[in-house]
Design a protein around this motif. Structure first.
Motif, short mmCIF file in Angstrom:
data_model
loop_
_atom_site.label_atom_id
_atom_site.label_comp_id
_atom_site.label_asym_id
_atom_site.label_seq_id
_atom_site.Cartn_x
_atom_site.Cartn_y
_atom_site.Cartn_z
N ASP A 132 57.35 18.84 8.69
CA ASP A 132 58.77 18.67 8.45
C ASP A 132 59.47 20.00 8.76
OD1 ASP A 132 58.72 15.94 6.93
OD2 ASP A 132 57.16 17.18 6.00
N GLU A 133 60.73 19.93 9.17
CA GLU A 133 61.40 21.13 9.65
C GLU A 133 61.46 22.24 8.61
OE1 GLU A 133 65.46 22.34 12.11
OE2 GLU A 133 64.93 20.23 11.77
N GLU A 134 61.69 21.90 7.36
CA GLU A 134 61.75 22.92 6.32
C GLU A 134 60.44 23.69 6.21
OE1 GLU A 134 62.54 23.25 1.47
OE2 GLU A 134 62.76 21.33 2.52
N SER A 161 67.14 20.57 24.86
CA SER A 161 67.96 21.69 24.40
C SER A 161 68.56 21.46 23.01
CB SER A 161 69.06 21.99 25.41
OG SER A 161 69.90 20.85 25.59
N GLU A 162 68.91 20.23 22.71
CA GLU A 162 69.52 19.93 21.41
C GLU A 162 68.49 19.88 20.29
OE1 GLU A 162 71.92 16.45 21.60
OE2 GLU A 162 73.26 17.24 23.15
N ASP A 163 67.23 19.84 20.64
CA ASP A 163 66.19 19.73 19.62
C ASP A 163 65.26 20.95 19.58
OD1 ASP A 163 66.66 17.16 18.38
OD2 ASP A 163 66.13 16.27 20.31
N LEU A 164 65.65 22.01 20.25
CA LEU A 164 64.87 23.25 20.16
C LEU A 164 65.11 23.89 18.80
CD1 LEU A 164 65.46 24.77 23.70
CD2 LEU A 164 63.55 23.37 22.93
N VAL A 165 64.04 24.35 18.18
CA VAL A 165 64.14 24.97 16.86
C VAL A 165 63.93 26.47 17.03
CG1 VAL A 165 63.10 25.14 14.57
CG2 VAL A 165 63.34 22.90 15.68
N TYR A 166 64.94 27.24 16.67
CA TYR A 166 64.91 28.69 16.85
C TYR A 166 64.51 29.38 15.55
CZ TYR A 166 67.36 27.91 21.27
OH TYR A 166 67.70 27.49 22.54
N VAL A 176 62.34 30.51 20.63
CA VAL A 176 62.17 29.07 20.46
C VAL A 176 60.80 28.85 19.84
CG1 VAL A 176 62.08 26.83 21.58
CG2 VAL A 176 63.64 28.58 22.44
N ALA A 177 60.78 28.55 18.56
CA ALA A 177 59.51 28.42 17.84
C ALA A 177 58.93 27.01 17.94
CB ALA A 177 59.69 28.79 16.37
N GLY A 178 59.80 26.01 18.08
CA GLY A 178 59.29 24.64 18.10
C GLY A 178 60.27 23.67 18.71
N VAL A 179 59.85 22.41 18.72
CA VAL A 179 60.70 21.33 19.24
C VAL A 179 60.75 20.22 18.20
CG1 VAL A 179 61.09 19.69 21.10
CG2 VAL A 179 59.98 21.88 21.60
N ARG A 180 61.94 19.76 17.94
CA ARG A 180 62.14 18.68 16.98
C ARG A 180 61.86 17.34 17.66
NH1 ARG A 180 66.82 19.76 16.35
NH2 ARG A 180 66.68 21.31 14.67
N LEU A 181 61.07 16.50 17.02
CA LEU A 181 60.73 15.19 17.56
C LEU A 181 61.28 14.09 16.67
CD1 LEU A 181 56.97 15.72 18.55
CD2 LEU A 181 58.99 15.91 20.02
N HIS A 182 61.82 13.08 17.31
CA HIS A 182 62.34 11.93 16.58
C HIS A 182 61.39 10.74 16.73
CE1 HIS A 182 65.98 14.34 16.22
NE2 HIS A 182 65.95 14.53 17.53
N SER A 194 56.96 8.91 10.55
CA SER A 194 58.07 7.96 10.66
C SER A 194 59.42 8.67 10.56
CB SER A 194 57.97 6.90 9.55
OG SER A 194 58.00 7.52 8.27
N ARG A 195 59.40 9.98 10.33
CA ARG A 195 60.63 10.77 10.19
C ARG A 195 60.61 11.89 11.22
NH1 ARG A 195 56.81 11.70 6.87
NH2 ARG A 195 56.04 13.81 6.47
N ASP A 196 61.72 12.63 11.31
CA ASP A 196 61.77 13.75 12.23
C ASP A 196 60.78 14.84 11.81
OD1 ASP A 196 63.77 12.32 13.36
OD2 ASP A 196 65.37 13.78 12.98
N ILE A 197 60.15 15.45 12.81
CA ILE A 197 59.23 16.56 12.56
C ILE A 197 59.48 17.64 13.62
CG2 ILE A 197 57.41 15.19 11.48
CD1 ILE A 197 56.00 15.24 14.26
N VAL A 198 58.86 18.78 13.42
CA VAL A 198 58.92 19.86 14.41
C VAL A 198 57.49 20.22 14.79
CG1 VAL A 198 59.69 22.20 14.91
CG2 VAL A 198 61.07 20.73 13.44
N VAL A 199 57.26 20.44 16.07
CA VAL A 199 55.93 20.80 16.55
C VAL A 199 55.99 22.16 17.24
CG1 VAL A 199 55.14 18.42 16.82
CG2 VAL A 199 56.31 19.54 18.72
N GLY A 200 54.89 22.89 17.18
CA GLY A 200 54.84 24.20 17.82
C GLY A 200 53.41 24.61 18.10
N ILE A 201 53.25 25.72 18.78
CA ILE A 201 51.95 26.25 19.16
C ILE A 201 51.71 27.55 18.40
CG2 ILE A 201 50.58 27.16 21.07
CD1 ILE A 201 52.26 25.44 22.95
#
Length: 224
Positions: A132-134, A161-166, A176-182, A194-201
Motif C-alpha cells: 500500500d502506498e503509505e 507519469s500520473e502514477d509515478l511515486v516520488y 522516482v521510487a515506485g509506480v502506482r498500480l490500479h 484488489s486496491r491500489d498499490i505501489v511497486v518498486g525495485i
C-alpha cells in the motif's frame, strides 16, 4: 551348511508358523535389508527435494498485504518474467505474501513485519516490493528503492507519469521510487490485490535486472 539347504529349511520352518510368527520371522531375518531399503528411499526423497530447491533464485519478491496465495503469486511472477523473455530454466522465483502491516488489531504482527522488512532491505535479500502506498512511502524515504527515472524507458515513464511515486531520501535527491498500480495490473488480475498499490525495485537487490524486467512487463501488461 550349504545356502540351498538353509533356504530349504527356512521355507519349511516358515510354512509351519502362525501369521504372527511369520511376521516375526521375516523381521528377524530381513530387518537389515528392509531398513536399508527404507533408508535408501528416504535418502532418495531428500536428494530429490534438495535438487528441486537447489535451483538458483531468479527473483525474490515481497508483496505486503497481498492475498496469501503463494502459488498464485509465484505463478504470476514466473509468467511475467517468462513473458519478458527471461529463461527460467534451472531457476525459481520466490514470492512472499506472508507479511501484513497496518491492519487493525495486529500490533505484534506489525512489529514482526517491520523487523523482517528491515532485515530484507538491509541484507540485499529483496529484489521486488509491492505494498500500500503509505507503507511504500515509509521505506522510500529511507532510500530503500532504486530511482526508476534512471532505469525505465522514457516512454514508460511518460505513460505512467500520473502514477509515478516520488520520494526524497534523507541527504539525497528527489527520485522516482515506485509506480502506482490500479485494478488493471497483472498483480490485480491474478487476485493478489484488489486496491491500489505501489511497486518498486530494492536498491540493494541481488537480482535487480530481473526485477527491472518484471516491472517493465507489469507496466506493459497493465490495462489503462
Amino acid at each position: 551348511m550349504k545356502l540351498s539347504e538353509r533356504i530349504r529349511r527356512d521355507r519349511q520352518r516358515y510354512a509351519a508358523l502362525s501369521p504372527s510368527e511369520k511376521r516375526t520371522f521375516l523381521w528377524d531375518y530381513y530387518k537389515i535389508p528392509i531398513l536399508a531399503l527404507v533408508c535408501a528411499v528416504l535418502l532418495g526423497s531428500i536428494a530429490l527435494l534438495e535438487g528441486l530447491n537447489s535451483r538458483s533464485v531468479a527473483l525474490y519478491a515481497v508483496l505486503v498485504n497481498a492475498d496469501p496465495d503463494t502459488q498464485a503469486a509465484q505463478t504470476c511472477m514466473e509468467d511475467l518474467l517468462t513473458d519478458s523473455g527471461m529463461d527460467l530454466k534451472g531457476k525459481r522465483v520466490d514470492a512472499d505474501v506472508s507479511l501484513s502491516l497496518g491492519r487493525e488489531n495486529q500490533e505484534s504482527e506489525d512489529a514482526q513485519t517491520v523487523q523482517v522488512l528491515a532485515a530484507l532491505f538491509g541484507v540485499s535479500g529483496l529484489d521486488f516490493f509491492a505494498a500500500d502506498e503509505e507503507i511504500f512511502d515509509r521505506y522510500a524515504v529511507q532510500n530503500a528503492f532504486a530511482d526508476l527515472s534512471k532505469l525505465l524507458d522514457p516512454a514508460l515513464l511518460e505513460a505512467f507519469s500520473e502514477d509515478l511515486v516520488y520520494a526524497t531520501p534523507e541527504g539525497g535527491d528527489r527520485q522516482v521510487a515506485g509506480v502506482r498500480l490500479h485494478g488493471g495490473s497483472p498483480l490485480h488480475r491474478s487476485g493478489l490485490y484488489s486496491r491500489d498499490i505501489v511497486v518498486g525495485i530494492a536498491v540493494n537487490g541481488e537480482n535487480m535486472e530481473a526485477a527491472l524486467q518484471m516491472l517493465k512487463e507489469i507496466l506493459v501488461q497493465t490495462d489503462p
